[in-house]
Write an enzyme that holds these catalytic residues in place. Sequence first.
Site, mmCIF file in Angstrom:
data_model
loop_
_atom_site.group_PDB
_atom_site.id
_atom_site.type_symbol
_atom_site.label_atom_id
_atom_site.label_comp_id
_atom_site.label_asym_id
_atom_site.label_seq_id
_atom_site.Cartn_x
_atom_site.Cartn_y
_atom_site.Cartn_z
ATOM 1 N N GLY A 246 -9.376 2.995 -3.725
ATOM 2 C CA GLY A 246 -8.927 2.128 -4.525
ATOM 3 C C GLY A 246 -9.178 0.756 -3.802
ATOM 4 O O GLY A 246 -10.096 0.537 -3.074
ATOM 5 N N GLY B 258 -8.172 0.321 -0.127
ATOM 6 C CA GLY B 258 -8.970 1.176 0.801
ATOM 7 C C GLY B 258 -8.921 2.571 0.453
ATOM 8 O O GLY B 258 -9.134 2.937 -0.766
ATOM 9 N N ASP C 26 8.808 0.210 -6.844
ATOM 10 C CA ASP C 26 7.650 0.543 -7.523
ATOM 11 C C ASP C 26 7.507 1.986 -8.019
ATOM 12 O O ASP C 26 6.643 2.759 -8.060
ATOM 13 C CB ASP C 26 6.347 0.174 -6.936
ATOM 14 C CG ASP C 26 5.186 0.223 -7.750
ATOM 15 O OD1 ASP C 26 5.176 0.044 -9.014
ATOM 16 O OD2 ASP C 26 4.132 0.398 -7.149
#
Length: 934
Positions: free
Chosen positions: A65, A68, A177
């Site tokens: 991504g 990294g 999240d």
Amino acid sequence: MGSSRDRPAEGSGSTSGSTNEESTVASRGPGPEPRLDEPWGTRAADELRPPMLGRYLVLGTLGQGAMGTVLEAFDRTLDRRVAIKVLRHDLSERRRARLMREAQALAKLSHPNVVQVYEAGDADGRAFVAMELVQGQSLREWMDRQPRPSWRECVEVYLQAGEGLAAAHAEGLVHRDFKPSNAVLDERGRARVLDFGLARHAEDGPASRLVTADPEAEAATPDSELTKAGSVLGTPAYMPLEQMQGEEVDPRSDQFGFCVALYEAVYGERPFAGKSMAALMVAIVAGKVRPPPKGSTVPQALRKILLRGLAAKPDDRWPSMDELLARLRALVAPRRRAWLALGVFGGLGLVGLGIAYQAEVGERCEGARARLDGVWDDARRTAVRDAILGLGLSYGPGTWERIEPRLDDYAAAWVAMHTETCEATNLRREQSPEVMDLRMACLHRRRVALREAVEVLMEADATRVAKAVDLVAGLPGLARCEDVHALRTALPPPEDPEVAAQVQDQRDALQRAAMLRWTNDADEAFAVADAVRQRAEALGHAPLVAEALFHRGKARVGQGEYPEAEQDLERAQALAAELGYDTLEADAEIELTRVVGYLQARPEPGLWWGRIALARSRGPEIEPVVEAMALATIGDVLGTEGRLEDALDHHRRSLAISEQVLGPHDPGVAHSLYVIGSLLQRQGKLDEALALHRRALAIFEDAFGPDHPQVAIPLLNLGKVLREQGELDEALALHRRALAIWEAALGPTHHDLGIPLHELANVLLDEGELDEALALHRRALAIWEATLGPTHINVAYGLDATGRVLRAQGELDEARAHHQRALTLEHDALGADHPNLAYPLLGLAEVALAQGDPETARVHAERALALREAGEVSPVELAEARFTLARAQWPAPALRPRARVLAQQARDAYAEIEGGHEDELAAVEAWRLEHVLE
């Protein structure tokens, strides 16, 4: 009196496919493999990973991504596959800090529904986090499969993820999240929360304020993750209003994201419409939740639960994640029969039927006591009592008085838990049938353990009576049958019902092997375990094979076959690791620590096993007492290495856990007390050691009775401290009492008998009773050579002790031969740098001095002193080595100044020790008066 080595007396008394870069799931395609022929970092885009990252061997790529790469790797130190998140080298310090923050947050959690972080570090300038490698799929993939999961399945899976969030909240952490791609469903069907990269402590204060003029933030899609400096971090589609506005978040913020994800799972769409953060904010503030899709079968009760969790204001949501989860559990719990749900609609007649049904269930749940008929009932009570008392042992009545109420209490607690487990599902509707089945299976195993323990006691002989209290105290705890998380993570039985029944029968047999080991019936325990192993291999059920190997290895320990035991235990550990059988893996590793590091005196590989066992014992599926066992076993190995402070630290940590779990008066606590006391004695802290040994003795006498074989252990350790303090008469009486107890219980040739013989002889040597001391040492040495083998470390101890007596009798050549053989055995077993080698070296030095060979004496004494100064030994041991070397150096005039310094150091040490070394002090003083520098 000369110093002698001291060991505490022991013996018979003793995801696939998730595109989320933070995924740690392993079934993803391998991706580009690491190249060995190019240096790391020479390729653009995602740079080439190296074959090694610190101690980790890189195996492949799990995900990539913007931040990294997530690699699959192998931890060579702890022998396990891991996932490693590595940041790109060109990322900012802020993002690097975010990765470290994730690691710090996750490292504080140890829960079956949270992916565990192992380590955060830096290698070759790249920040990385090593974490648990999870086999499975993301909840996003699971939700999107065809056919889609039912609403009930979705709730049951998300309940598990909610448990992980609740565990984080209990630690003061907020995820910030949570979304379907940040949770995985492992290969056992267990939901796990991951990516706490946005986590923060609840008390850390508000997040960064949203810069509303930021075009990137305004244009963000609901699924995009915003990480631009000054912007709110998170994924807008699952983000509560307070987080969008950059205000303070708390656990209720995670509740919002959880309810969005579960709503999406059960309805196939998210609750709020909007393709930008601004549109989502408008919908949330207005409470505009999409209506259920046509044809939806999701119950209105579930929708109401979710709507409250989706409230715009945190105060309007559920008070906590725990409260939300409780409502969801009640929704998916088994419902009462339809006619019971009619209530008053059916009139009094149906009410009467409901009462009758509840009475029927209650009666059915009250039959638990009958299940113990033939296990622990009046007939078997009488049989056990007669078997124990009929042997006429002095400690028989006391043993029966102690085990009868314990067996009664265990049976009563089993009946109560069996009844409660039944009623929780069938009467109160608080528990699912699946959970009831898990708990009942656990209770079945406890019932079998009770049955086998009673049968072993019904066939009691002197040895079994000696171990009866330990046997009953060692019955598996019932509290485990309430630990639903642990029960759910256990390996499932075979799918074939017939095979499953046979596997259960064989596991019942292994319970007998375990009980036989408790009573030192190692041969019979081996036969039972080996028969189960053969049957398990024929059935092809790998978990049972691993269990049988473990029990066979433990039996071989009791037989003194340590190399063979090591082989069985290693096979059990490897198979358990392959199966994910965590509890058995931890047990095997602890036993390997003891067998390799302690019983076979190979400390380095023993400590390697110990470190693995300790890390695994802290897993959520494993009981705290296992951690205590791992700490204690590592402490034992460290003690054999002479690393006394490290050993004390491990045993004290073990003691703290044991006192909390078992209570302050449990014999397991006494065991830790006398081991710590023996380590303190080796440091010269005699008063502290004495107090701990007296406390251990009081616990053992209360638990077992004054004449019980277990009592011999603290008697021996107490006697050793008293001997060093010069209290020889009391020490002699304690050692004679311990010897008499063990001879009566174990017979004249048991290997444990060498311990009291050895200690008694040491006291007699101090008193000048040389002939009796020599006879006892020779007897101990013969027992150890016959039962443990000629190269066992105890044989070396016996040889060295016998050499001391022979030296005192003037038999110098024979004494030298004993010391030399002891030195060879200890060198081979412990290595050239172990401080224990100082004992036979000083013996050889004393022989050389007596034979007029000071040069040879200096060589041995110099080496002995160097070993003791490099290790952690007691002041007495240092003083002894220094004085011996001083006497060996004096004949060489050039060495006399150093000899005087060494003698002064020895004199000062003896003077400062807590009593008991007046003779040694006087001897050094006299020598100094006679040996003055001109």
